[in-house]
Design a protein around this motif. Structure first.
Motif, mmCIF file in Angstrom:
data_model
loop_
_atom_site.group_PDB
_atom_site.id
_atom_site.type_symbol
_atom_site.label_atom_id
_atom_site.label_comp_id
_atom_site.label_asym_id
_atom_site.label_seq_id
_atom_site.Cartn_x
_atom_site.Cartn_y
_atom_site.Cartn_z
ATOM 1 N N UNK A 84 10.832 40.126 -2.373
ATOM 2 C CA UNK A 84 10.904 39.497 -1.058
ATOM 3 C C UNK A 84 9.571 38.829 -0.757
ATOM 4 N N UNK A 85 9.632 37.580 -0.296
ATOM 5 C CA UNK A 85 8.419 36.916 0.168
ATOM 6 C C UNK A 85 7.959 37.587 1.460
ATOM 7 N N UNK A 86 6.653 37.682 1.641
ATOM 8 C CA UNK A 86 6.092 38.341 2.826
ATOM 9 C C UNK A 86 4.962 37.498 3.404
ATOM 10 N N UNK A 87 4.539 37.898 4.593
ATOM 11 C CA UNK A 87 3.313 37.385 5.181
ATOM 12 C C UNK A 87 2.343 38.551 5.299
ATOM 13 N N UNK A 88 1.166 38.384 4.716
ATOM 14 C CA UNK A 88 0.124 39.388 4.844
ATOM 15 C C UNK A 88 -0.769 38.990 6.015
ATOM 16 N N UNK A 89 -0.842 39.826 7.017
ATOM 17 C CA UNK A 89 -1.705 39.545 8.163
ATOM 18 C C UNK A 89 -3.031 40.261 7.936
ATOM 19 N N UNK A 114 -4.295 46.446 -1.291
ATOM 20 C CA UNK A 114 -2.904 46.011 -1.229
ATOM 21 C C UNK A 114 -2.688 44.992 -2.338
ATOM 22 N N UNK A 115 -1.709 45.256 -3.181
ATOM 23 C CA UNK A 115 -1.438 44.413 -4.346
ATOM 24 C C UNK A 115 -0.234 43.516 -4.057
ATOM 25 N N UNK A 116 -0.379 42.237 -4.355
ATOM 26 C CA UNK A 116 0.676 41.250 -4.076
ATOM 27 C C UNK A 116 0.679 40.198 -5.178
ATOM 28 N N UNK A 117 1.728 39.381 -5.170
ATOM 29 C CA UNK A 117 1.840 38.344 -6.202
ATOM 30 C C UNK A 117 1.952 36.968 -5.567
ATOM 31 N N UNK A 118 1.225 36.017 -6.146
ATOM 32 C CA UNK A 118 1.355 34.597 -5.805
ATOM 33 C C UNK A 118 1.609 33.861 -7.114
ATOM 34 N N UNK A 119 2.749 33.217 -7.231
ATOM 35 C CA UNK A 119 3.107 32.587 -8.503
ATOM 36 C C UNK A 119 3.189 33.632 -9.594
ATOM 37 N N UNK A 120 2.404 33.449 -10.641
ATOM 38 C CA UNK A 120 2.387 34.408 -11.751
ATOM 39 C C UNK A 120 1.280 35.451 -11.619
ATOM 40 N N UNK A 161 5.598 38.179 -3.547
ATOM 41 C CA UNK A 161 6.071 39.550 -3.764
ATOM 42 C C UNK A 161 4.972 40.501 -3.342
ATOM 43 N N UNK A 162 5.381 41.716 -2.995
ATOM 44 C CA UNK A 162 4.433 42.731 -2.541
ATOM 45 C C UNK A 162 4.651 44.004 -3.340
ATOM 46 N N UNK A 163 3.597 44.482 -3.987
ATOM 47 C CA UNK A 163 3.674 45.759 -4.713
ATOM 48 C C UNK A 163 3.372 46.931 -3.785
ATOM 49 N N UNK A 183 4.356 41.411 7.383
ATOM 50 C CA UNK A 183 5.463 40.861 8.165
ATOM 51 C C UNK A 183 6.430 40.104 7.256
ATOM 52 N N UNK A 184 7.698 39.961 7.679
ATOM 53 C CA UNK A 184 8.642 39.143 6.907
ATOM 54 C C UNK A 184 8.162 37.692 6.852
ATOM 55 N N UNK A 185 8.558 37.015 5.806
ATOM 56 C CA UNK A 185 8.167 35.610 5.675
ATOM 57 C C UNK A 185 8.868 34.764 6.728
#
Length: 231
Positions: free
Chosen positions: A157-162, A85-91, A176-178, A105-107
């Motif tokens: 969209x900001x997300x929560x990865x569980x 699962x690919x996601x972004x934190x900052x840059x 962000x979530x790719x 889940x939604x942030x």
């Protein structure tokens, strides 16, 4: 000739080469045989034209072209033996193996936990009636949460990865979530020396994906850091 066989024969004059495009299914549908046959492909005229097409002579260039095609060695297909699962934190675009994930889940804003201030621990969040410790990966990995921009033609969209590590689940906020990416392990490249030193020690490699360079996080090291936040 039997009467029903006679009905399947084209009438002289009205039918002929290409009649299906004039009076048949791709024409004005005025052919008197359509009502009984339902479609031109059931007509002898149509079948005869197909046989003539298949029996047409071919030139030497055509034969050479197909000979080269079938003589060429079969290209080995790349085996997609991993997924993340690919996601972004900052840059930074990062990834964790899909096997770690419980859900996305939604942030939501975490609630502070009194007298608990482990590094990266932001509090707890309620997702679907269950409480999860909310841990900031940015702090654990030593990267800035600010910066970065949304990719073109995509909503951000900001997300929560569980995620699950050993017997404990955690909620990780991301900018962000790719999504899920399947890839061949051989595509993973060594991390560049120019990567942030704090982040570098948590990477097993870098995965080129579309226009991104995705850092593949070391599951063991990340899991150990997550566990430390609750001690």
């Amino acid at each position: 000739m039997k009467p029903d066989e006679d009905r399947n024969q084209p009438a002289a004059g009205a039918h002929g080469a290409g009649c299906w495009s004039r009076i048949g299914v791709t024409g004005d549908r005025s052919c008197d045989l359509l009502a009984g046959l339902g479609h031109c492909r059931h007509c002898d005229e149509y079948a005869g034209a197909a046989l003539q097409h298949l029996a047409r002579p071919v030139d030497e260039a055509y034969l050479r072209e197909w000979a080269e095609h079938f003589r060429a060695p079969e290209a080995a297909e790349e085996r997609l033996d991993a997924s993340a699962v690919v996601f972004r934190i900052g840059r930074e675009w990062l990834s964790l193996p899909t096997a770690m994930f419980v859900r996305i889940a939604p942030h939501t804003v975490p609630h502070k936990v009194p007298h608990r201030a482990g590094r990266g621990l932001r509090g707890i969040v309620n997702i679907g009636g269950r409480l999860y410790p909310c841990v900031a990966l940015a702090e654990l990995l030593g990267i800035a949460e600010e910066g970065g921009s949304r990719r073109q033609d995509r909503h951000t969209f900001a997300r929560l990865l569980l995620v699950q590590w050993e017997d404990q689940a955690y909620a990780l906020p991301v900018a962000d979530l790719h999504g899920i990416v399947r890839y061949a392990s051989g595509r993973v490249l060594p991390p560049a020396a120019t990567i942030n030193k704090g982040l570098l020690r948590f990477l097993t490699g870098v995965l080129p994906e579309q226009d991104m360079q995705v850092g593949c996080l070391d599951v063991g090291l990340v899991g150990h850091q997550l566990a430390r936040t609750l001690r």
